[in-house]
Design a protein around this motif. Structure first.
Motif, short mmCIF file in Angstrom:
data_model
loop_
_atom_site.label_atom_id
_atom_site.label_comp_id
_atom_site.label_asym_id
_atom_site.label_seq_id
_atom_site.Cartn_x
_atom_site.Cartn_y
_atom_site.Cartn_z
N PHE A 189 39.42 31.90 66.04
CA PHE A 189 40.38 32.90 66.52
C PHE A 189 40.77 32.62 67.97
N ALA A 199 36.67 43.50 70.02
CA ALA A 199 37.27 44.46 69.08
C ALA A 199 37.16 43.99 67.64
N ARG A 200 36.90 42.71 67.45
CA ARG A 200 36.75 42.15 66.10
C ARG A 200 35.29 41.97 65.70
N GLY A 201 34.40 42.53 66.49
CA GLY A 201 33.00 42.55 66.10
C GLY A 201 32.08 41.59 66.84
N TYR A 202 32.57 40.87 67.83
CA TYR A 202 31.74 39.93 68.57
C TYR A 202 30.62 40.68 69.30
N TYR A 219 33.92 33.27 65.90
CA TYR A 219 35.14 33.72 66.58
C TYR A 219 35.87 32.59 67.30
N MET A 238 39.44 40.97 73.04
CA MET A 238 40.02 40.80 71.71
C MET A 238 38.95 40.48 70.67
N VAL A 239 38.01 39.57 71.00
CA VAL A 239 36.95 39.24 70.02
C VAL A 239 35.94 40.37 69.94
#
Length: 266
Positions: free
Chosen positions: A63, A85-88, A60, A82-83
């Motif tokens: 990003f 929500a992206r799977g972090y 991540y 934000m990360v």
């Protein structure tokens, strides 16, 4: 058992300086078997990105880098969400440490120093100084400031408000204190000066235009992005006046100031 510093010294003397094992052992007071063991060890791997242990944040970071490049002041907490929500799968502290390390620093801003001829230009603005208690009332304390462009001499006067009467009174008293009226006055897009602006089309306040016609100066607003011109406030000399209640300038003071304009335009 020898330490890393001695081991590094042995390898440097042998490989860089060409010393044989016996000479190294004698000079460093070591057994020759110890020297040979140090030379046979595999070199320590460098701790670069290719050998570093991967972290859960690794996928991540690109990003985060791109987001910070577009929004340098974005908070670490927002980036964490934000990360996330992206799977972090990791925690906030790791994101915060990484953001602190890679956040772009503020870029140096270039300033163009304005130079003018004597009597050519002055800059005018209000400064806010919070609230003051006047009797039982709480009043807003403001400072009218006029700075001459050439000499950087400054006139400052405090008012209990930023009314048009205070604004015009500040002009009159600044002209009396500084001994004249510049050819043009530069304003930082004050609402009391600029009523409407559409590109280069500007509608000035009619009372400012009346004062300009009476004292023979040209009002000029700064460009919307030129607030840095207020750096001239750091003037080397200043004339200060005590706080004044909002009131209109008297007819006598208004009339007398017109005579000062001649001294600026010899």
């Amino acid at each position: 058992m020898i330490g890393l510093e001695v081991r590094a010294r042995i390898r440097q003397l042998h490989h860089a300086e060409g010393w044989p094992v016996g000479t190294i052992a004698t000079q460093l007071g070591l057994h020759h078997d110890t020297v040979e063991a140090a030379l046979e060890d595999a070199p320590v791997a460098s701790a670069d990105s290719s050998t570093a242990k991967p972290t859960v944040l690794g996928p991540y970071t690109a990003f985060i880098d791109g987001t910070l490049k577009a929004h340098p002041r974005l908070r670490a907490t927002r980036l964490f969400h934000m990360v996330k929500a992206r799977g972090y799968p990791g925690g906030y502290e790791q994101v915060k440490r990484y953001v602190r390390r890679v956040r772009p620093g503020p870029q140096a801003e270039a300033f163009l120093r304005r130079t003018t001829l004597p009597g050519e230009e002055a800059q005018v603005d209000w400064g806010s100084f919070g609230k003051v208690q006047v009797g039982r009332a709480t009043r807003t304390l403001s400072c009218f400031v006029l700075v001459l462009g050439h000499s950087r001499a400054m006139y400052a006067r405090f008012f209990l408000g930023q009314t048009m009467e205070c604004f015009l009174q500040g002009h009159v008293q600044a002209s009396e204190a500084l001994g004249g009226v510049p050819r043009s006055l530069l304003y930082d897009n004050l609402k009391s000066v600029v009523l409407e602006r559409a590109g280069d089309a500007i509608r000035f306040h009619p009372r400012v235009l009346e004062a300009a016609g009476h004292y023979h100066f040209a009002p000029k607003p700064c460009a919307p992005t030129a607030a840095m011109r207020r750096a001239r406030w750091s003037a080397p000399s200043a004339t200060c006046a005590t706080p004044s209640s909002p009131r209109a300038p008297s007819t006598a003071s208004t009339t007398s100031t017109a005579s000062f304009s001649a001294g600026w335009r010899r």
